[in-house]
Design a protein around this motif. Structure first.
Motif, PDB file in Angstrom:
ATOM      1  N   SER A 185      -2.602  13.733 -11.603  1.00  0.00           N
ATOM      2  CA  SER A 185      -4.078  13.574 -12.032  1.00  0.00           C
ATOM      3  C   SER A 185      -4.500  12.076 -11.853  1.00  0.00           C
ATOM      4  O   SER A 185      -5.914  11.833 -11.695  1.00  0.00           O
ATOM      5  N   ASN A 186      -3.613  11.216 -11.444  1.00  0.00           N
ATOM      6  CA  ASN A 186      -4.118   9.902 -11.242  1.00  0.00           C
ATOM      7  C   ASN A 186      -4.692   9.928  -9.754  1.00  0.00           C
ATOM      8  O   ASN A 186      -4.134   9.133  -8.694  1.00  0.00           O
ATOM      9  N   CYS A 187      -5.907  10.348  -9.479  1.00  0.00           N
ATOM     10  CA  CYS A 187      -6.517  10.219  -8.304  1.00  0.00           C
ATOM     11  C   CYS A 187      -7.922   9.513  -8.596  1.00  0.00           C
ATOM     12  O   CYS A 187      -8.339   9.217  -9.516  1.00  0.00           O
TER      13      CYS A 187
ATOM     14  N   TYR B  73      -9.631  -3.875  -8.332  1.00  0.00           N
ATOM     15  CA  TYR B  73      -8.918  -3.137  -7.573  1.00  0.00           C
ATOM     16  C   TYR B  73      -8.022  -4.154  -6.655  1.00  0.00           C
ATOM     17  O   TYR B  73      -6.907  -3.789  -6.311  1.00  0.00           O
ATOM     18  N   TYR B  74      -8.753  -5.022  -6.005  1.00  0.00           N
ATOM     19  CA  TYR B  74      -8.065  -5.765  -4.865  1.00  0.00           C
ATOM     20  C   TYR B  74      -7.581  -7.150  -5.212  1.00  0.00           C
ATOM     21  O   TYR B  74      -6.550  -7.735  -4.628  1.00  0.00           O
ATOM     22  N   PHE B  75      -7.981  -7.931  -6.076  1.00  0.00           N
ATOM     23  CA  PHE B  75      -7.653  -9.166  -6.682  1.00  0.00           C
ATOM     24  C   PHE B  75      -6.233  -9.306  -7.043  1.00  0.00           C
ATOM     25  O   PHE B  75      -5.651 -10.218  -6.543  1.00  0.00           O
TER      26      PHE B  75
ATOM     27  N   THR C 282      -6.072   0.295  -9.888  1.00  0.00           N
ATOM     28  CA  THR C 282      -5.854  -0.826  -9.270  1.00  0.00           C
ATOM     29  C   THR C 282      -5.034  -0.420  -7.953  1.00  0.00           C
ATOM     30  O   THR C 282      -4.449   0.416  -7.637  1.00  0.00           O
ATOM     31  N   TYR C 283      -4.953  -1.734  -6.956  1.00  0.00           N
ATOM     32  CA  TYR C 283      -4.283  -1.680  -5.640  1.00  0.00           C
ATOM     33  C   TYR C 283      -2.861  -1.197  -6.201  1.00  0.00           C
ATOM     34  O   TYR C 283      -2.224  -0.686  -5.250  1.00  0.00           O
ATOM     35  N   PHE C 284      -2.258  -2.021  -7.013  1.00  0.00           N
ATOM     36  CA  PHE C 284      -0.984  -1.671  -7.488  1.00  0.00           C
ATOM     37  C   PHE C 284      -0.741  -0.384  -7.934  1.00  0.00           C
ATOM     38  O   PHE C 284       0.549  -0.009  -8.254  1.00  0.00           O
TER      39      PHE C 284
ATOM     40  N   LEU D 234      -7.881   5.098   1.257  1.00  0.00           N
ATOM     41  CA  LEU D 234      -6.723   4.417   1.010  1.00  0.00           C
ATOM     42  C   LEU D 234      -5.902   4.093   2.431  1.00  0.00           C
ATOM     43  O   LEU D 234      -4.983   3.140   2.318  1.00  0.00           O
ATOM     44  N   ASN D 235      -6.189   4.986   3.415  1.00  0.00           N
ATOM     45  CA  ASN D 235      -5.595   4.606   4.645  1.00  0.00           C
ATOM     46  C   ASN D 235      -6.509   4.337   5.749  1.00  0.00           C
ATOM     47  O   ASN D 235      -6.684   4.947   6.903  1.00  0.00           O
TER      48      ASN D 235
END
Length: 500
Positions: free
Chosen positions: A51-53, A138-140, A293-295, A325-326
């Motif tokens: 579900s994590n989209c 998301y990025y920091f 987040t990005y992680f 994401l790509n």
């Protein structure tokens, strides 16, 4: 009685309709086959919670072009020397800037131009910054990890906001690209690959690594982070010129008047962004929150060429999410090379699904490839089909009919190839003959041809007579004449023109 032409047209139409229906049925059958195969694979998957989209609204926010355009306009066009009316006293601002200066390696001092930029952003860009604060969640964390690795001040993370408004697909009017806005030559300097499939300037991780290396190298030159920022935007050469024109001053505000206009606005925009992030609560900003987040994403190295569409079908991830994401992959295809690793980034749960069922994923890709039309290659064990142009020297008593029979062609073909209007031919003249024949692999490797010429490479043991026998209608004398040979002297490796 029905007109003959009309009758023929109706028959043709009916045939076309029938063919179209058959073709449509065939396409439907292929689609059904593919879907059935896909469903059968999915039923055997080792399942994970997937579900994590990235939901559609968050995806749209992460790739927002509007904020980037507004930021670009502010940096390039705003008149920062014009006074701006806003409810923020200069004394309060000076105290806050002093507190920022005390805890930062940047020299952050009050300047009327900086006050104007801060007030402009507070007045006009509150909504944009509230959205950017969500995107920065998301990025920091990823930025900070790399900045710490290179001992670059963590405040540099705000530079990506000024550069790209945190849009990984951002592209400026002059071609600077990605989160950190690398121009092509600078990207190549720091090993960011750009080719038909890939542009690594769009890759958040690789571009951040390159940005850290570049910023570190600039700091070794100037020893001042404000000068580093100016150099990042205008290039170290332009900053060095501005320093010389300013009498050797090393203070950004003193050399600002000698910098290009965009760079003159650039550092104030960075410092204003830092101020807004640090004091957003005092100005009643209400940052939006990032659901991912990005992680919470990860990568896997692909083991064969695969498209975003194929990944989407088998993992039930929207193509738009895979593309976001790509961003490195320009054609929505992840290439495969033995000597170069290429990676797929997905939310961690979806990546777990891929890893647990990797063989089945590639089996599906192979299955789809089976539907592609393949190039038919000649069977080299039987010889290769070679198109050649030959010349037949007309002998006394020969006719077009007898020559046509000899070469298994028609009289009409002979006449067309040689621009003959009638059937009369003259002994001693040459007739051009086009033919396609199967040449043994051995012979094929020793001949080369184009539309009007054939070359034979002499092998050990060849004679003019034995070579002439390989080409019907050609004599040893013809070969001697076409190649200017006197006597019978030929040697291995010599290339002989066969067609004259």
């Amino acid at each position: 009685m029905m007109n003959k032409k009309l009758y023929t047209s109706i028959l043709s139409l009916l045939a076309s309709v029938s063919f179209a229906q058959d073709l449509k049925k065939e396409n439907v059958d292929v689609a059904v086959l593919k879907m059935a195969y896909l469903d059968s694979i999915k039923t055997t998957f080792t399942n994970h919670n997937t579900s994590n989209c990235i939901d559609e609204r968050w995806l749209a926010e992460l790739s927002n072009e509007e904020i980037f355009e507004d930021m670009y306009t502010d940096v390039t066009e705003i008149d920062i020397d014009s006074t701006v009316a806003f409810d923020l006293s200069t004394d309060v601002l000076k105290k806050r800037l002093k507190r920022l200066d005390d805890k930062s390696p940047f020299i952050i001092e009050y300047n009327p131009a900086l006050e104007n930029v801060i007030k402009t952003f507070l007045k006009k860009r509150q909504g944009a910054y509230e959205r950017l604060m969500a995107i920065s969640e998301y990025y920091f964390p990823m930025f900070e990890e790399h900045l710490a690795k290179y001992d670059v001040p963590l405040e540099i993370k705000y530079l990506a906001i000024v550069e790209s408004a945190l849009n990984p697909k951002a592209k400026s009017r002059v071609g600077a690209t990605g989160l950190w806005q690398f121009m092509y030559p600078t990207g190549k300097q720091f090993d960011l690959e750009v080719n038909s499939f890939v542009d690594e300037r769009y890759d958040p991780l690789k571009a951040t690594e390159a940005a850290c290396q570049y910023l570190s190298s600039l700091y070794r030159i100037f020893g001042d982070w404000s000068m580093v920022l100016a150099s990042y935007n205008a290039g170290p050469g332009n900053v060095s010129k501005a320093i010389r024109r300013s009498g050797g001053s090393q203070n950004y505000w003193n050399i600002r008047k000698n910098l290009p206009r965009e760079t003159a606005n650039y550092v104030p925009a960075f410092l204003a962004t830092m101020y807004i992030y640090e004091y957003h609560k005092e100005h009643k900003f209400k940052p939006q929150k990032a659901p991912l987040t990005y992680f919470e994403t990860d990568t896997i190295m692909v083991k064969r060429r695969i498209s975003f569409e194929q990944i989407s079908e088998i993992l039930d991830v929207p193509i738009e999410q895979i593309a976001f994401l790509n961003p490195i992959y320009k054609l929505d295809i992840i290439p495969y090379q033995d000597d170069k690793a290429h990676y797929l980034r997905l939310p961690k749960n979806k990546l777990g699904l891929f890893v647990s069922n990797e063989e089945k994923v590639y089996a599906y890709v192979d299955y789809l490839d089976s539907f592609k039309e393949k190039t038919i290659l000649p069977n080299m064990s039987e010889g290769a089909l070679v198109s050649t142009t030959k010349y037949h020297k007309i002998r006394s008593g020969e006719s077009l009919g007898s020559i046509a029979n000899k070469y298994n062609v028609t009289i009409t073909q002979l006449k067309n190839w040689n621009n003959l209007r009638g059937n009369s031919i003259q002994a001693g003249k040459n007739l051009k003959i086009f033919s396609t024949e199967r040449v043994s692999t051995n012979s094929y490797s020793n001949t080369s041809n184009n539309a009007s010429n054939q070359v034979y490479k002499v092998k050990k043991g060849d004679s003019l007579y034995s070579i002439a026998k390989k080409f019907p209608g050609i004599s040893a004398e013809d070969i001697k004449k076409w190649n200017g040979i006197s006597g019978n002297n030929i040697r291995p490796g010599m290339k002989l023109n066969i067609n004259g």
